[in-house]
Motif scaffolding. Sequence first.
Motif, PDB file in Angstrom:
ATOM      1  N   SER A  65      20.749   5.423  -3.073  1.00 34.96           N
ATOM      2  CA  SER A  65      20.480   3.990  -2.903  1.00 34.96           C
ATOM      3  C   SER A  65      19.107   3.635  -3.435  1.00 34.96           C
ATOM      4  CB  SER A  65      20.581   3.615  -1.417  1.00 34.96           C
ATOM      5  OG  SER A  65      21.866   3.883  -0.895  1.00 34.96           O
ATOM      6  N   ILE A  66      18.116   4.475  -3.150  1.00 37.89           N
ATOM      7  CA  ILE A  66      16.762   4.236  -3.642  1.00 37.89           C
ATOM      8  C   ILE A  66      16.734   4.277  -5.166  1.00 37.89           C
ATOM      9  CG2 ILE A  66      14.412   5.180  -3.707  1.00 37.89           C
ATOM     10  CD1 ILE A  66      14.963   6.242  -0.838  1.00 37.89           C
ATOM     11  N   LEU A  67      17.470   5.220  -5.742  1.00 39.27           N
ATOM     12  CA  LEU A  67      17.495   5.386  -7.196  1.00 39.27           C
ATOM     13  C   LEU A  67      18.357   4.346  -7.908  1.00 39.27           C
ATOM     14  CD1 LEU A  67      17.885   9.265  -7.183  1.00 39.27           C
ATOM     15  CD2 LEU A  67      15.918   8.038  -8.134  1.00 39.27           C
ATOM     16  N   ILE A  80      13.805  -2.172  -0.804  1.00 39.78           N
ATOM     17  CA  ILE A  80      13.291  -0.913  -1.335  1.00 39.78           C
ATOM     18  C   ILE A  80      12.085  -1.246  -2.197  1.00 39.78           C
ATOM     19  CG2 ILE A  80      13.804   1.163  -2.677  1.00 39.78           C
ATOM     20  CD1 ILE A  80      16.811   0.545  -2.171  1.00 39.78           C
ATOM     21  N   TRP A  81      10.902  -0.892  -1.706  1.00 37.20           N
ATOM     22  CA  TRP A  81       9.663  -1.195  -2.411  1.00 37.20           C
ATOM     23  C   TRP A  81       9.076   0.064  -3.022  1.00 37.20           C
ATOM     24  CZ3 TRP A  81       7.631  -6.203  -2.583  1.00 37.20           C
ATOM     25  CH2 TRP A  81       8.232  -7.144  -1.730  1.00 37.20           C
ATOM     26  N   LEU A  82       8.742   0.007  -4.293  1.00 36.88           N
ATOM     27  CA  LEU A  82       8.067   1.108  -4.974  1.00 36.88           C
ATOM     28  C   LEU A  82       6.787   0.564  -5.604  1.00 36.88           C
ATOM     29  CD1 LEU A  82       8.213   4.118  -5.879  1.00 36.88           C
ATOM     30  CD2 LEU A  82       9.249   3.301  -8.005  1.00 36.88           C
ATOM     31  N   LYS A  83       5.658   1.033  -5.115  1.00 36.90           N
ATOM     32  CA  LYS A  83       4.350   0.574  -5.590  1.00 36.90           C
ATOM     33  C   LYS A  83       4.242  -0.951  -5.553  1.00 36.90           C
ATOM     34  CE  LYS A  83       1.782   2.834  -8.314  1.00 36.90           C
ATOM     35  NZ  LYS A  83       1.077   3.336  -9.525  1.00 36.90           N
ATOM     36  N   GLY A  84       4.745  -1.540  -4.472  1.00 38.63           N
ATOM     37  CA  GLY A  84       4.629  -2.985  -4.282  1.00 38.63           C
ATOM     38  C   GLY A  84       5.686  -3.811  -4.971  1.00 38.63           C
ATOM     39  N   ASN A  85       6.635  -3.181  -5.663  1.00 33.12           N
ATOM     40  CA  ASN A  85       7.700  -3.901  -6.355  1.00 33.12           C
ATOM     41  C   ASN A  85       9.022  -3.723  -5.613  1.00 33.12           C
ATOM     42  OD1 ASN A  85       6.068  -4.689  -8.704  1.00 33.12           O
ATOM     43  ND2 ASN A  85       6.059  -2.507  -9.171  1.00 33.12           N
ATOM     44  N   ASN A  86       9.721  -4.834  -5.368  1.00 32.05           N
ATOM     45  CA  ASN A  86      10.989  -4.790  -4.645  1.00 32.05           C
ATOM     46  C   ASN A  86      12.122  -4.429  -5.609  1.00 32.05           C
ATOM     47  OD1 ASN A  86      13.108  -5.019  -2.908  1.00 32.05           O
ATOM     48  ND2 ASN A  86      12.710  -7.143  -2.312  1.00 32.05           N
ATOM     49  N   SER A  92      17.196  -5.593 -12.128  1.00 38.10           N
ATOM     50  CA  SER A  92      18.503  -5.500 -12.783  1.00 38.10           C
ATOM     51  C   SER A  92      18.837  -4.035 -13.061  1.00 38.10           C
ATOM     52  CB  SER A  92      18.475  -6.271 -14.101  1.00 38.10           C
ATOM     53  OG  SER A  92      17.568  -5.647 -15.018  1.00 38.10           O
ATOM     54  N   SER A  93      20.068  -3.772 -13.440  1.00 39.50           N
ATOM     55  CA  SER A  93      20.478  -2.402 -13.773  1.00 39.50           C
ATOM     56  C   SER A  93      19.650  -1.851 -14.928  1.00 39.50           C
ATOM     57  CB  SER A  93      21.970  -2.363 -14.142  1.00 39.50           C
ATOM     58  OG  SER A  93      22.761  -2.750 -13.048  1.00 39.50           O
ATOM     59  N   ARG A  94      19.341  -2.702 -15.895  1.00 35.59           N
ATOM     60  CA  ARG A  94      18.543  -2.278 -17.040  1.00 35.59           C
ATOM     61  C   ARG A  94      17.119  -1.923 -16.612  1.00 35.59           C
ATOM     62  NH1 ARG A  94      17.579  -5.768 -22.632  1.00 35.59           N
ATOM     63  NH2 ARG A  94      16.334  -4.175 -23.728  1.00 35.59           N
ATOM     64  N   GLN A  95      16.543  -2.727 -15.734  1.00 37.85           N
ATOM     65  CA  GLN A  95      15.195  -2.448 -15.243  1.00 37.85           C
ATOM     66  C   GLN A  95      15.155  -1.147 -14.441  1.00 37.85           C
ATOM     67  OE1 GLN A  95      14.725  -6.364 -13.328  1.00 37.85           O
ATOM     68  NE2 GLN A  95      12.858  -6.655 -14.552  1.00 37.85           N
ATOM     69  N   LEU A  96      16.196  -0.900 -13.650  1.00 38.97           N
ATOM     70  CA  LEU A  96      16.248   0.336 -12.864  1.00 38.97           C
ATOM     71  C   LEU A  96      16.380   1.553 -13.764  1.00 38.97           C
ATOM     72  CD1 LEU A  96      18.497  -0.681  -9.828  1.00 38.97           C
ATOM     73  CD2 LEU A  96      16.086  -0.027  -9.760  1.00 38.97           C
ATOM     74  N   ARG A  97      17.166   1.440 -14.832  1.00 45.07           N
ATOM     75  CA  ARG A  97      17.307   2.553 -15.777  1.00 45.07           C
ATOM     76  C   ARG A  97      15.958   2.903 -16.394  1.00 45.07           C
ATOM     77  NH1 ARG A  97      22.185   0.056 -17.318  1.00 45.07           N
ATOM     78  NH2 ARG A  97      21.167  -0.934 -19.108  1.00 45.07           N
ATOM     79  N   LYS A  98      15.180   1.879 -16.729  1.00 41.64           N
ATOM     80  CA  LYS A  98      13.854   2.106 -17.304  1.00 41.64           C
ATOM     81  C   LYS A  98      12.909   2.723 -16.280  1.00 41.64           C
ATOM     82  CE  LYS A  98      10.164  -0.198 -19.880  1.00 41.64           C
ATOM     83  NZ  LYS A  98       9.670  -1.480 -20.456  1.00 41.64           N
ATOM     84  N   LEU A  99      13.060   2.320 -15.022  1.00 40.79           N
ATOM     85  CA  LEU A  99      12.176   2.805 -13.967  1.00 40.79           C
ATOM     86  C   LEU A  99      12.453   4.264 -13.615  1.00 40.79           C
ATOM     87  CD1 LEU A  99       9.934   1.796 -12.016  1.00 40.79           C
ATOM     88  CD2 LEU A  99      11.764   1.377 -10.349  1.00 40.79           C
ATOM     89  N   THR A 138       0.805  -1.219   0.000  1.00 41.51           N
ATOM     90  CA  THR A 138       0.000   0.000   0.000  1.00 41.51           C
ATOM     91  C   THR A 138       0.836   1.267   0.000  1.00 41.51           C
ATOM     92  OG1 THR A 138      -0.157  -0.057   2.423  1.00 41.51           O
ATOM     93  CG2 THR A 138      -1.911  -1.148   1.171  1.00 41.51           C
ATOM     94  N   ALA A 139       2.065   1.215   0.457  1.00 40.68           N
ATOM     95  CA  ALA A 139       2.937   2.385   0.450  1.00 40.68           C
ATOM     96  C   ALA A 139       3.405   2.673  -0.969  1.00 40.68           C
ATOM     97  CB  ALA A 139       4.143   2.151   1.357  1.00 40.68           C
ATOM     98  N   LEU A 140       3.559   3.957  -1.301  1.00 44.77           N
ATOM     99  CA  LEU A 140       4.190   4.310  -2.570  1.00 44.77           C
ATOM    100  C   LEU A 140       5.654   3.897  -2.525  1.00 44.77           C
ATOM    101  CD1 LEU A 140       4.324   5.701  -5.306  1.00 44.77           C
ATOM    102  CD2 LEU A 140       4.661   7.878  -4.104  1.00 44.77           C
ATOM    103  N   LEU A 141       6.356   4.347  -1.484  1.00 45.85           N
ATOM    104  CA  LEU A 141       7.752   3.954  -1.263  1.00 45.85           C
ATOM    105  C   LEU A 141       7.875   3.404   0.150  1.00 45.85           C
ATOM    106  CD1 LEU A 141      10.835   3.981  -2.071  1.00 45.85           C
ATOM    107  CD2 LEU A 141      10.931   6.197  -0.888  1.00 45.85           C
ATOM    108  N   LYS A 142       8.481   2.254   0.266  1.00 46.65           N
ATOM    109  CA  LYS A 142       8.747   1.670   1.576  1.00 46.65           C
ATOM    110  C   LYS A 142      10.179   1.145   1.584  1.00 46.65           C
ATOM    111  CE  LYS A 142       7.158  -1.792   4.937  1.00 46.65           C
ATOM    112  NZ  LYS A 142       6.882  -0.868   6.062  1.00 46.65           N
ATOM    113  N   VAL A 143      11.024   1.760   2.389  1.00 45.92           N
ATOM    114  CA  VAL A 143      12.413   1.342   2.541  1.00 45.92           C
ATOM    115  C   VAL A 143      12.544   0.672   3.903  1.00 45.92           C
ATOM    116  CG1 VAL A 143      14.809   2.100   2.663  1.00 45.92           C
ATOM    117  CG2 VAL A 143      13.215   3.241   1.097  1.00 45.92           C
ATOM    118  N   SER A 144      13.066  -0.546   3.912  1.00 45.44           N
ATOM    119  CA  SER A 144      13.150  -1.313   5.152  1.00 45.44           C
ATOM    120  C   SER A 144      14.589  -1.744   5.424  1.00 45.44           C
ATOM    121  CB  SER A 144      12.252  -2.552   5.083  1.00 45.44           C
ATOM    122  OG  SER A 144      10.903  -2.188   4.887  1.00 45.44           O
TER     123      SER A 144
END
Length: 261
Positions: free
Chosen positions: A56-58, A72-78, A83-90, A5-11
């Motif tokens: 770190s979040i980015l 690090i959860w963003l909209k329910g995704n850890n 991968s680095s490629r997925q993070l670049r797209k995000l 449910t959190a937009l961003l959740k860092v644990s």
Amino acid sequence: MSAETALLKVSHLRTCFHTGSHTIKAVDDVSIEVRSRQIVALVGESGSGKSVTAMSILGLVDPPGIVESGEIWLKGNNLREYSSRQLRKLRGTGMAAIFQDPMNALNPVLTIGRQIMETIKLHKRVSGKEAKRLAMRQMQQAGIGDPEQLFNQYPFQISGGMCQRVMIAIALVTGAHLLIADEPTTALDVTIQAQILEELDRIRCMNEVGILLITHDLGVVAELADYVYVMKSGKIVESGNVFDIFSNPVNPYTKYLMDCR
């Protein structure tokens, strides 16, 4: 609030820098949350670990730094599983950042319009005409009164405050849900600071964006934030509703920060 449910959740985030025989824990067991349409302030003195938390979040921590543990959860995704490629797209479509020196963040040899359009084309398959339309619309939403004129100008031809508005437009033009603002008003004069802060407040309501505001300025926090995390030496030492933090700070470090103000 759960990760779903959190937009961003860092644990329990831990980011370290390994330098020879020494290990520096720049971020040590940090947990923070940001909701949609909420401005959460991460406060502390220089060197407390605020910017490393943001990087770190980015997913932008470079060696010898490494995110060693935590989630690090963003909209329910850890994002720790990305991968680095997925993070670049995000970065751009899911989360984006603006920093304290917009003049250095923009390319001095490209026009404002081209830089915004390049961001759009990087993440969306659209024509040049559509990219320009989207760029113009986002410039207006970022509080730029005459986007047509600004579109063909270069960064050195406009003010620092207007450059920061351009950076906000670039950050949000492809639909980012989370905006990380790292000292976004430090390089600006007080009048322009107030305008940029007002713009951030308006954007979070209009676009349903959650904002993680990194700052050492408690005046900015008091004016803008909903919730506050106080950071010292890589750790969160106090957190709470902005009214509770200012009216009844518990940790001595928080009290010292207020005394400095």
